[in-house]
Design a protein around this motif. Structure first.
Motif, PDB file in Angstrom:
ATOM      1  N   ASP A 128       0.839  -1.203   0.000  1.00  0.00           N
ATOM      2  CA  ASP A 128       0.000   0.000   0.000  1.00  0.00           C
ATOM      3  C   ASP A 128       0.869   1.246   0.000  1.00  0.00           C
ATOM      4  O   ASP A 128       0.406   2.334  -0.354  1.00  0.00           O
ATOM      5  N   LEU A 129       2.115   1.053   0.395  1.00  0.00           N
ATOM      6  CA  LEU A 129       3.055   2.177   0.499  1.00  0.00           C
ATOM      7  C   LEU A 129       4.464   1.615   0.337  1.00  0.00           C
ATOM      8  O   LEU A 129       4.788   0.582   0.918  1.00  0.00           O
ATOM      9  N   ILE A 130       5.276   2.273  -0.472  1.00  0.00           N
ATOM     10  CA  ILE A 130       6.693   1.904  -0.564  1.00  0.00           C
ATOM     11  C   ILE A 130       7.483   3.138  -0.161  1.00  0.00           C
ATOM     12  O   ILE A 130       7.450   4.168  -0.852  1.00  0.00           O
ATOM     13  N   LEU A 131       8.128   3.041   0.972  1.00  0.00           N
ATOM     14  CA  LEU A 131       8.938   4.162   1.457  1.00  0.00           C
ATOM     15  C   LEU A 131      10.348   3.971   0.932  1.00  0.00           C
ATOM     16  O   LEU A 131      10.991   2.952   1.217  1.00  0.00           O
ATOM     17  N   PHE A 132      10.806   4.923   0.147  1.00  0.00           N
ATOM     18  CA  PHE A 132      12.167   4.834  -0.385  1.00  0.00           C
ATOM     19  C   PHE A 132      13.066   5.744   0.439  1.00  0.00           C
ATOM     20  O   PHE A 132      12.911   6.962   0.436  1.00  0.00           O
ATOM     21  N   LEU A 133      13.966   5.119   1.190  1.00  0.00           N
ATOM     22  CA  LEU A 133      14.884   5.876   2.045  1.00  0.00           C
ATOM     23  C   LEU A 133      16.057   6.335   1.194  1.00  0.00           C
ATOM     24  O   LEU A 133      16.921   5.535   0.831  1.00  0.00           O
TER      25      LEU A 133
END
Ligand code: TMP
Ligand code: MG
Length: 212
Positions: A128-133
């Motif tokens: 639902d969400l891909i957090l790209f650090l």
């Protein structure tokens, strides 16, 4: 009304961006705020498939490139029944790396197109969400030397980053880039707030399939 489901949240990014630290902090923070949350780290080196992958990464074993790509994918698929069960029980799952690392690392080898790399993971639960650090190669270098595993060199990591940028062009996915050069606490607060907003938004929506 159907029970509310948990969200699937993936953490991706270059090595040393802080994915594992932030994954642990996120699950702790969500639990402290009264949410149900679990963490899965990919590769999961504890399963039989994961042990093969681990021996490849530490260079104990050589595996053919297609083979190892498929093993990374199989290592995700073996978790899918339990992941779905938990999500439908309202448990949010945070994954430390997912199919995007799978594609980016194999694609960075040079002789595998993105489309081929994606195929084995088509149909996985869609995050639902891909957090790209995001951390620049210079900032990553300041965090000390790479380890001794396969893929841990700055030239290879630079190629991985370019592959991630290609994957981020897919607007059917909910990518959010965060600045990983912030302090652990500031980054945690930003990530937790984005995660809670997503959990709220998706709780009554069906879980979708990745790249389908
Ligand atoms: P880790 O350092 O997060 O344990 O990941 C191990 C290495 O495996 C890391 O260099 C990224 C790489 N990797 C792949 O090549 N394909 C994959 O599908 C995954 C999840 C990781
Ligand atoms: Mg590593």
């Amino acid at each position: 009304m159907a029970a509310r489901r948990g969200a699937l949240i993936a953490l991706e990014g270059v090595d040393r961006a802080g994915k594992s630290t932030q994954g642990r902090r996120l699950v702790q923070g969500l639990r402290a705020a009264g949410h149900k949350a679990d963490l899965i780290r990919f590769p999961d080196r504890t399963t039989e498939i994961g042990q093969l992958i681990s021996s490849y990464l530490v260079r104990e074993k050589d595996l053919e490139d297609h083979t190892v790509h498929l093993l990374f994918s199989a290592n995700r698929w073996e978790h899918v029944p339990l992941m779905k069960e938990k999500l439908h029980q309202g448990i949010t799952i945070v994954v430390d790396r997912y199919a995007f690392s799978g594609v980016a690392f194999t694609n960075a080898k040079g002789n595998f197109c993105l489309d081929w790399c994606k195929q084995p993971d088509v149909g996985l639960p869609k995050p639902d969400l891909i957090l790209f650090l995001h951390l620049s190669p210079e900032e990553a270098a300041e965090r000390g030397n790479y380890g001794h595993e396969r893929y841990e060199s700055s030239s290879f990591q630079e190629k991985v980053l370019q592959s991630f940028y290609c994957l981020m062009e897919d607007k059917t996915l909910n990518w959010k880039t965060v600045d990983a050069s912030q302090s652990i606490e500031d980054l945690h607060r930003e990530i937790k707030s984005i995660a809670e907003k997503t959990m709220e938004e998706v709780q009554n929506k069906p879980l979708e399939e990745l790249w389908k």
